[in-house]
Design an enzyme around this catalytic site. Structure first.
Site, PDB file in Angstrom:
ATOM      1  N   SER A 179       0.833  -1.200   0.000  1.00 13.10           N
ATOM      2  CA  SER A 179       0.000   0.000   0.000  1.00 13.10           C
ATOM      3  C   SER A 179       0.868   1.250   0.000  1.00 13.10           C
ATOM      4  O   SER A 179       1.873   1.314   0.711  1.00 13.10           O
ATOM      5  CB  SER A 179      -0.905  -0.014   1.236  1.00 13.10           C
ATOM      6  OG  SER A 179      -1.610   1.210   1.322  1.00 13.10           O
ATOM      7  N   GLY A 180       0.462   2.247  -0.786  1.00 14.15           N
ATOM      8  CA  GLY A 180       1.261   3.459  -0.924  1.00 14.15           C
ATOM      9  C   GLY A 180       1.416   4.285   0.339  1.00 14.15           C
ATOM     10  O   GLY A 180       2.505   4.763   0.659  1.00 14.15           O
ATOM     11  N   HIS A 181       0.310   4.438   1.085  1.00 17.70           N
ATOM     12  CA  HIS A 181       0.363   5.411   2.189  1.00 17.70           C
ATOM     13  C   HIS A 181       1.153   4.929   3.399  1.00 17.70           C
ATOM     14  O   HIS A 181       1.375   5.688   4.344  1.00 17.70           O
ATOM     15  CB  HIS A 181      -1.049   5.882   2.576  1.00 17.70           C
ATOM     16  CG  HIS A 181      -1.851   4.934   3.397  1.00 17.70           C
ATOM     17  ND1 HIS A 181      -1.959   5.048   4.751  1.00 17.70           N
ATOM     18  CD2 HIS A 181      -2.605   3.867   3.051  1.00 17.70           C
ATOM     19  CE1 HIS A 181      -2.766   4.100   5.209  1.00 17.70           C
ATOM     20  NE2 HIS A 181      -3.167   3.371   4.198  1.00 17.70           N
ATOM     21  N   THR A 198     -10.262   3.296 -14.639  1.00 17.68           N
ATOM     22  CA  THR A 198      -9.175   4.098 -15.199  1.00 17.68           C
ATOM     23  C   THR A 198      -8.064   4.229 -14.167  1.00 17.68           C
ATOM     24  O   THR A 198      -8.314   4.548 -13.006  1.00 17.68           O
ATOM     25  CB  THR A 198      -9.707   5.486 -15.607  1.00 17.68           C
ATOM     26  OG1 THR A 198     -10.745   5.287 -16.561  1.00 17.68           O
ATOM     27  CG2 THR A 198      -8.612   6.336 -16.235  1.00 17.68           C
ATOM     28  N   CYS A 210     -11.214   1.027  22.597  1.00 11.26           N
ATOM     29  CA  CYS A 210     -11.935   2.111  21.944  1.00 11.26           C
ATOM     30  C   CYS A 210     -11.401   2.466  20.571  1.00 11.26           C
ATOM     31  O   CYS A 210     -12.132   2.941  19.713  1.00 11.26           O
ATOM     32  CB  CYS A 210     -11.917   3.356  22.821  1.00 11.26           C
ATOM     33  SG  CYS A 210     -12.901   3.118  24.293  1.00 11.26           S
TER      34      CYS A 210
HETATM   35  C1  LIG Z   1      -2.582  -0.620   6.452  1.00  8.94           C
HETATM   36  C2  LIG Z   1      -2.609  -2.091   6.217  1.00  8.94           C
HETATM   37  C3  LIG Z   1      -3.491  -2.651   5.286  1.00  8.94           C
HETATM   38  C4  LIG Z   1      -4.519  -1.845   4.540  1.00  8.94           C
HETATM   39  O1  LIG Z   1      -3.978  -0.954   3.606  1.00  8.94           O
HETATM   40  P1  LIG Z   1      -4.882   0.291   3.128  1.00  8.94           P
HETATM   41  O2  LIG Z   1      -4.152   0.851   1.968  1.00  8.94           O
HETATM   42  O3  LIG Z   1      -4.969   1.228   4.282  1.00  8.94           O
HETATM   43  O4  LIG Z   1      -6.215  -0.266   2.741  1.00  8.94           O
HETATM   44  C5  LIG Z   1      -3.453  -4.026   5.085  1.00  8.94           C
HETATM   45  N1  LIG Z   1      -2.581  -4.792   5.762  1.00  8.94           N
HETATM   46  C6  LIG Z   1      -1.707  -4.289   6.644  1.00  8.94           C
HETATM   47  C7  LIG Z   1      -0.744  -5.196   7.335  1.00  8.94           C
HETATM   48  C8  LIG Z   1      -1.698  -2.923   6.914  1.00  8.94           C
HETATM   49  O5  LIG Z   1      -0.847  -2.424   7.818  1.00  8.94           O
END
Ligand SMILES: *Cc1c(COP(=O)(O)O)cnc(C)c1O
Length: 386
Positions: free
Chosen positions: A201-203, A239, A325
């Site tokens: 994942s990019g972020h 796209t 929480c």
């Molecule tokens: C953050 C995370 C995800 C999900 O990625 P998103 O781009 O936020 O949907 C999946 N698996 C793990 C281990 C993560 O830390």
């Protein structure tokens, strides 16, 4: 110590890298064509898409045709598991995963159980690891897929994925790994690793939220999750998000350049662990050695994670907790329970995740503030007596 702002929640998301943002801007302002269009504007975008895919493939050690861009890590996890399960269902309907997976994997497996698949959720040891032998022993006649995360997002435990992939290959079962936390933190070379499916994942590595990646080893049978206009070689409609793909490629390039800096991050991690576990009745969760360079996860008895978080936030420190929480449920983290923590101890846990932006001064500040906060909360806790 003078008040400062410390971001220590990099497992949740990372600050976008200025270089990644700069890389994506031309595709928002100028080169905004649709890569599927046949005219010059489209061809300009198409050429960029091809180049970024090749760049990422080069970094990850695979072929460009083996990479699929998705809207996020969650979609990539869903696509990998559902796609592999459906495409191989005539060979069997058994899936093996672990009790410590991210909800993107766990809940996809639970949904498949409702559709007639059988899922084994493997126990982990007290450090959060699952052994290749355990995976081997769980494989049955009708097993089609094994899904084990590369590194845990809560406690940072790194799994023996290469060995697990070996077992899967020998037993003729597909091997998928959620590597969202591992990519950029550990050197990954896909063809050497031997898995059939991998997600990122990019972020989590300095690109914006909303871009993910699925590696599908050539020849792997997998069904589509999203039908559409034939993008991604007909495997995912929609796209392509070229600006974010550009940012992802840049962030990944920088992450690979900075792998050397992980030693510095691991040193800060170890100092945090050493100092914070000096606090009475505290314990480190996860492994001391097989651990992501930036992950610290510690439980403090007799106090609540949410209270710690609140006071940390007031002190300018962002971190997270495995307490209730934060996850909209009454139960503490499924990961902390899976490694054997009693509920009341799991409730008092704090996760600090460091990245390249953190400094030794941040570490000093965290130690000072967290030590004080734990003492303050315990002084008010009816459960606490020394
Ligand atoms: C953050 C995370 C995800 C999900 O990625 P998103 O781009 O936020 O949907 C999946 N698996 C793990 C281990 C993560 O830390």
């Amino acid at each position: 110590m003078e008040k400062r702002f410390v971001y220590a929640d990099n497992a949740a998301t990372t600050a976008p890298l200025p270089e990644a943002i700069a890389e994506m801007m031309p595709y928002l302002t100028e080169k905004w064509g649709n890569p599927s269009s046949i005219h010059g504007k489209g061809e300009e975008a198409k050429a960029a898409l091809v180049a970024y895919r090749e760049k990422i493939a080069g970094l990850l050690g695979c072929e460009a045709g083996e990479l699929l861009f998705t809207s996020c890590g969650t979609e990539a996890d869903n696509h990998a598991i559902r796609g592999a399960a459906y495409a191989n269902a005539r060979n069997g309907k058994h899936i093996i995963t672990t009790k410590v997976e991210h909800p993107a994997v766990l809940n996809t497996c639970r949904a498949l159980e409702k559709e007639g698949f059988r899922v084994t959720y493997l126990e982990v040891d007290e450090e959060g690891r699952v052994s290749p032998e355990k995976v081997d022993a769980a494989i049955c006649e009708d097993t089609v897929l094994v899904s084990v995360m590369y590194a845990n997002n809560e406690i940072g435990t790194v799994m023996p994925i290469r060995e697990i992939a070996d077992v899967c290959r020998k037993r003729g079962v597909l091997c998928m790994t959620d590597a969202v936390q591992a990519v950029g933190s550990v050197p990954i070379s896909l063809h050497e690793l031997g898995v059939d499916l991998l997600t990122a994942s990019g972020h989590k590595i300095g690109a914006p939220k909303g871009i993910g990646l699925l590696y599908i080893k050539k020849g792997t049978r997998i069904k589509n999750l999203i039908e559409g206009g034939g993008q991604e070689r007909g495997r995912r409609g929609g796209t392509e998000n070229l600006p974010y793909i550009a940012a992802f490629a840049k962030a990944l390039e920088i992450a690979y350049e900075r792998l050397d800096d992980n030693g510095r991050i691991a040193k800060m991690r170890d100092r945090l662990i050493d100092e914070l576990t000096k606090i009475p009745r505290s314990r480190l969760n996860g492994s001391r050695t097989e651990r992501l360079p930036g992950n610290v996860n510690i439980s403090f008895e007799c106090i609540e994670g949410e209270s710690i978080l609140l006071l940390m936030d007031m002190a300018g420190i962002c971190c997270s907790t495995g307490s209730a929480c934060s996850s909209n449920s009454l139960d503490p983290s499924h990961v902390l329970l899976a490694i054997g923590l009693p509920h009341e101890v799991a409730h008092g846990s704090v996760r600090l995740t460091l990245s390249h932006g953190n400094t030794e001064e941040d570490v000093d500040y965290i130690i000072e503030k967290l030590t004080g906060i734990v003492a303050r909360l315990r002084a008010m806790s009816p459960l606490w007596n020394e």
